[in-house]
Design an enzyme around this catalytic site. Structure first.
Site, mmCIF file in Angstrom:
data_model
loop_
_atom_site.group_PDB
_atom_site.id
_atom_site.type_symbol
_atom_site.label_atom_id
_atom_site.label_comp_id
_atom_site.label_asym_id
_atom_site.label_seq_id
_atom_site.Cartn_x
_atom_site.Cartn_y
_atom_site.Cartn_z
ATOM 1 N N PHE A 50 -40.107 -37.137 -12.344
ATOM 2 C CA PHE A 50 -38.654 -37.187 -12.519
ATOM 3 C C PHE A 50 -38.179 -38.451 -13.249
ATOM 4 C CE2 PHE A 50 -39.230 -38.960 -8.154
ATOM 5 C CZ PHE A 50 -38.577 -40.166 -8.283
ATOM 6 N N ASN B 31 -26.861 -38.938 -7.295
ATOM 7 C CA ASN B 31 -26.531 -39.222 -5.900
ATOM 8 C C ASN B 31 -25.656 -40.461 -5.733
ATOM 9 O OD1 ASN B 31 -28.496 -41.051 -6.518
ATOM 10 N ND2 ASN B 31 -29.930 -40.428 -4.934
ATOM 11 N N ARG C 143 -23.251 -40.537 -0.327
ATOM 12 C CA ARG C 143 -23.872 -39.446 -1.084
ATOM 13 C C ARG C 143 -23.324 -38.084 -0.669
ATOM 14 N NH1 ARG C 143 -29.824 -42.368 -1.171
ATOM 15 N NH2 ARG C 143 -29.582 -43.326 -3.220
ATOM 16 N N HIS D 134 -27.246 -46.477 -5.562
ATOM 17 C CA HIS D 134 -28.572 -47.005 -5.231
ATOM 18 C C HIS D 134 -28.400 -48.120 -4.213
ATOM 19 C CE1 HIS D 134 -32.426 -49.095 -5.544
ATOM 20 N NE2 HIS D 134 -31.727 -50.192 -5.654
ATOM 21 N N LYS E 195 -23.816 -45.427 -9.608
ATOM 22 C CA LYS E 195 -24.447 -44.755 -10.744
ATOM 23 C C LYS E 195 -23.393 -44.063 -11.629
ATOM 24 C CE LYS E 195 -28.766 -44.157 -8.133
ATOM 25 N NZ LYS E 195 -29.806 -43.213 -7.648
ATOM 26 N N THR F 195 -31.562 -39.614 0.191
ATOM 27 C CA THR F 195 -31.616 -39.459 -1.280
ATOM 28 C C THR F 195 -30.925 -38.194 -1.777
ATOM 29 O OG1 THR F 195 -33.785 -40.532 -1.126
ATOM 30 C CG2 THR F 195 -33.194 -39.546 -3.245
HETATM 31 P P1 ATP Z 1 -32.215 -45.376 -4.416
HETATM 32 O O1 ATP Z 1 -33.518 -46.103 -4.733
HETATM 33 O O2 ATP Z 1 -31.449 -44.975 -5.668
HETATM 34 O O3 ATP Z 1 -31.358 -46.065 -3.382
HETATM 35 P P2 ATP Z 1 -33.676 -43.693 -2.675
HETATM 36 O O4 ATP Z 1 -34.398 -44.941 -2.274
HETATM 37 O O5 ATP Z 1 -33.010 -42.866 -1.646
HETATM 38 O O6 ATP Z 1 -32.579 -43.996 -3.758
HETATM 39 P P3 ATP Z 1 -35.948 -43.133 -4.350
HETATM 40 O O7 ATP Z 1 -37.052 -42.306 -3.824
HETATM 41 O O8 ATP Z 1 -36.138 -44.608 -4.463
HETATM 42 O O9 ATP Z 1 -34.639 -42.773 -3.516
HETATM 43 O O10 ATP Z 1 -35.581 -42.544 -5.793
HETATM 44 C C1 ATP Z 1 -34.834 -43.313 -6.702
HETATM 45 C C2 ATP Z 1 -33.823 -42.418 -7.376
HETATM 46 O O11 ATP Z 1 -34.502 -41.469 -8.189
HETATM 47 C C3 ATP Z 1 -32.989 -41.556 -6.421
HETATM 48 O O12 ATP Z 1 -31.874 -42.221 -5.922
HETATM 49 C C4 ATP Z 1 -32.583 -40.396 -7.309
HETATM 50 O O13 ATP Z 1 -31.502 -40.728 -8.167
HETATM 51 C C5 ATP Z 1 -33.835 -40.223 -8.164
HETATM 52 N N1 ATP Z 1 -34.760 -39.224 -7.574
HETATM 53 C C6 ATP Z 1 -35.540 -39.372 -6.486
HETATM 54 N N2 ATP Z 1 -36.286 -38.277 -6.239
HETATM 55 C C7 ATP Z 1 -35.984 -37.405 -7.224
HETATM 56 C C8 ATP Z 1 -36.418 -36.087 -7.564
HETATM 57 N N3 ATP Z 1 -37.322 -35.452 -6.819
HETATM 58 N N4 ATP Z 1 -35.871 -35.496 -8.645
HETATM 59 C C9 ATP Z 1 -34.963 -36.142 -9.405
HETATM 60 N N5 ATP Z 1 -34.518 -37.372 -9.157
HETATM 61 C C10 ATP Z 1 -35.008 -38.019 -8.091
HETATM 62 MG MG MG Z 2 -35.314 -46.304 -3.690
#
Ligand code: ATP
Ligand code: MG
Length: 132
Positions: free
Chosen positions: A57, A112, A102, A115, A9, A91
Protein backbone atom coordinates in the site's frame (compact mmCIF):
# COMPACT_ATOMS: atom_id res chain seq x y z
CA UNK A 1 4.81 15.41 30.11
CA UNK A 2 5.24 13.73 26.77
CA UNK A 3 5.38 15.01 23.19
CA UNK A 4 3.98 13.38 20.07
CA UNK A 5 3.52 14.13 16.39
CA UNK A 6 0.12 14.48 14.78
CA UNK A 7 -0.48 15.00 11.08
CA UNK A 8 -3.88 16.06 9.80
CA UNK A 9 -3.95 14.34 6.40
CA UNK A 10 -5.14 15.88 3.08
CA UNK A 11 -8.61 14.30 3.23
CA UNK A 12 -9.46 16.10 6.50
CA UNK A 13 -7.81 19.36 5.42
CA UNK A 14 -9.81 19.40 2.17
CA UNK A 15 -13.02 18.68 4.08
CA UNK A 16 -12.30 21.66 6.40
CA UNK A 17 -12.06 19.62 9.58
CA UNK A 18 -8.78 21.14 10.79
CA UNK A 19 -10.38 23.33 13.47
CA UNK A 20 -12.66 20.58 14.75
CA UNK A 21 -9.80 18.08 14.98
CA UNK A 22 -7.52 20.50 16.85
CA UNK A 23 -10.35 21.22 19.29
CA UNK A 24 -10.73 17.53 20.07
CA UNK A 25 -7.07 17.30 21.19
CA UNK A 26 -7.32 20.53 23.19
CA UNK A 27 -10.59 19.48 24.82
CA UNK A 28 -8.86 16.29 25.96
CA UNK A 29 -6.26 18.23 27.94
CA UNK A 30 -3.50 18.22 25.32
CA UNK A 31 -1.61 21.34 24.17
CA UNK A 32 -0.54 22.29 20.67
CA UNK A 33 3.13 23.21 21.08
CA UNK A 34 3.97 23.75 17.40
CA UNK A 35 2.04 23.63 14.18
CA UNK A 36 2.52 24.19 10.45
CA UNK A 37 0.56 23.72 7.26
CA UNK A 38 2.66 22.42 4.38
CA UNK A 39 2.95 20.02 1.49
CA UNK A 40 4.84 16.81 2.27
CA UNK A 41 7.39 15.45 -0.20
CA UNK A 42 8.60 11.96 -1.07
CA UNK A 43 11.84 12.33 0.87
CA UNK A 44 10.07 13.27 4.12
CA UNK A 45 7.50 10.49 3.66
CA UNK A 46 10.18 7.87 3.04
CA UNK A 47 11.71 8.74 6.43
CA UNK A 48 8.40 9.15 8.22
CA UNK A 49 6.93 5.87 6.91
CA UNK A 50 10.22 3.91 6.99
CA UNK A 51 8.45 0.83 8.45
CA UNK A 52 6.00 0.79 5.50
CA UNK A 53 8.17 1.55 2.43
CA UNK A 54 8.13 -2.04 1.16
CA UNK A 55 4.43 -2.68 1.82
CA UNK A 56 2.05 -3.03 -1.11
CA UNK A 57 0.00 0.00 0.00
CA UNK A 58 3.01 2.35 0.23
CA UNK A 59 2.83 3.91 -3.28
CA UNK A 60 -0.85 4.59 -2.87
CA UNK A 61 -0.29 5.99 0.65
CA UNK A 62 2.36 8.40 -0.65
CA UNK A 63 0.10 9.53 -3.48
CA UNK A 64 -2.66 10.22 -0.95
CA UNK A 65 -0.47 12.20 1.47
CA UNK A 66 0.94 14.23 -1.45
CA UNK A 67 -2.57 14.98 -2.77
CA UNK A 68 -2.98 18.17 -0.73
CA UNK A 69 -1.81 20.24 2.20
CA UNK A 70 -1.25 18.63 5.59
CA UNK A 71 -1.09 20.11 9.09
CA UNK A 72 1.87 18.95 11.16
CA UNK A 73 1.58 19.41 14.93
CA UNK A 74 3.67 18.81 17.99
CA UNK A 75 1.28 17.92 20.78
CA UNK A 76 2.18 17.81 24.45
CA UNK A 77 0.52 16.42 27.53
CA UNK A 78 0.50 13.65 30.08
CA UNK A 79 0.67 10.33 28.21
CA UNK A 80 0.33 12.28 24.93
CA UNK A 81 1.38 9.40 22.63
CA UNK A 82 -1.24 6.93 23.86
CA UNK A 83 -3.86 9.59 24.46
CA UNK A 84 -3.61 10.79 20.85
CA UNK A 85 -3.78 7.20 19.50
CA UNK A 86 -6.91 6.65 21.60
CA UNK A 87 -8.48 9.91 20.42
CA UNK A 88 -7.61 9.06 16.79
CA UNK A 89 -9.14 5.56 16.85
CA UNK A 90 -7.95 2.43 15.03
CA UNK A 91 -6.36 2.65 11.55
CA UNK A 92 -9.47 1.60 9.61
CA UNK A 93 -11.97 4.47 9.86
CA UNK A 94 -14.86 2.03 9.36
CA UNK A 95 -13.80 0.16 12.52
CA UNK A 96 -12.90 3.20 14.62
CA UNK A 97 -14.83 3.59 17.86
CA UNK A 98 -17.65 6.12 17.92
CA UNK A 99 -16.49 9.66 18.64
CA UNK A 100 -12.86 9.10 17.62
CA UNK A 101 -11.35 11.40 14.99
CA UNK A 102 -11.23 8.61 12.41
CA UNK A 103 -14.83 7.62 13.13
CA UNK A 104 -15.96 11.23 12.75
CA UNK A 105 -13.80 12.36 9.84
CA UNK A 106 -12.09 9.35 8.21
CA UNK A 107 -13.34 7.41 5.20
CA UNK A 108 -11.51 4.07 5.06
CA UNK A 109 -8.25 2.36 6.02
CA UNK A 110 -6.11 4.78 4.00
CA UNK A 111 -8.04 8.06 4.08
CA UNK A 112 -8.19 8.14 7.85
CA UNK A 113 -7.87 11.87 8.60
CA UNK A 114 -4.91 11.81 11.01
CA UNK A 115 -1.57 10.31 11.93
CA UNK A 116 -0.32 9.88 15.50
CA UNK A 117 3.10 8.54 16.51
CA UNK A 118 2.97 4.89 17.64
CA UNK A 119 5.28 5.19 20.65
CA UNK A 120 7.59 7.64 22.38
CA UNK A 121 10.70 6.66 20.34
CA UNK A 122 8.79 7.10 17.07
CA UNK A 123 7.45 10.42 18.37
CA UNK A 124 11.00 11.73 18.91
CA UNK A 125 12.12 10.44 15.51
CA UNK A 126 9.11 11.87 13.69
CA UNK A 127 9.22 15.25 15.48
CA UNK A 128 12.83 15.53 14.33
CA UNK A 129 11.93 14.67 10.71
CA UNK A 130 9.13 17.21 10.46
CA UNK A 131 10.86 20.04 12.35
CA UNK A 132 13.52 20.49 9.65
P1 ATP B 1 -0.75 6.34 11.55
O1 ATP B 1 0.68 5.81 11.50
O2 ATP B 1 -1.10 7.18 10.33
O3 ATP B 1 -1.12 6.99 12.86
P2 ATP B 1 -1.61 3.71 12.15
O4 ATP B 1 -0.40 3.65 13.03
O5 ATP B 1 -2.94 3.44 12.72
O6 ATP B 1 -1.72 5.11 11.44
P3 ATP B 1 -0.06 2.25 10.21
O7 ATP B 1 -0.14 0.78 10.19
O8 ATP B 1 1.15 2.90 10.80
O9 ATP B 1 -1.40 2.79 10.89
O10 ATP B 1 -0.24 2.75 8.70
C1 ATP B 1 0.14 4.05 8.34
C2 ATP B 1 -0.91 4.62 7.41
O11 ATP B 1 -0.91 3.89 6.19
C3 ATP B 1 -2.35 4.49 7.92
O12 ATP B 1 -2.73 5.52 8.77
C4 ATP B 1 -3.15 4.53 6.63
O13 ATP B 1 -3.30 5.85 6.13
C5 ATP B 1 -2.22 3.77 5.68
N1 ATP B 1 -2.55 2.32 5.65
C6 ATP B 1 -2.31 1.40 6.60
N2 ATP B 1 -2.72 0.17 6.23
C7 ATP B 1 -3.21 0.31 4.98
C8 ATP B 1 -3.77 -0.59 4.02
N3 ATP B 1 -3.91 -1.89 4.29
N4 ATP B 1 -4.19 -0.08 2.84
C9 ATP B 1 -4.04 1.23 2.56
N5 ATP B 1 -3.51 2.12 3.40
C10 ATP B 1 -3.09 1.69 4.60
MG1 MG C 1 1.60 4.14 12.35
Amino acid sequence: MERTLVIIKPDAVKAKHVGDIISIYENNGLSIENMKMMYANEELLKKHYEEHTDKSFYPSLVKFILSGKIVVMEIMGEDAVDKVREINGVTDSMKAEKGTVRNLYGTDIQQNAVHGSANSDDAKRELDIWSR
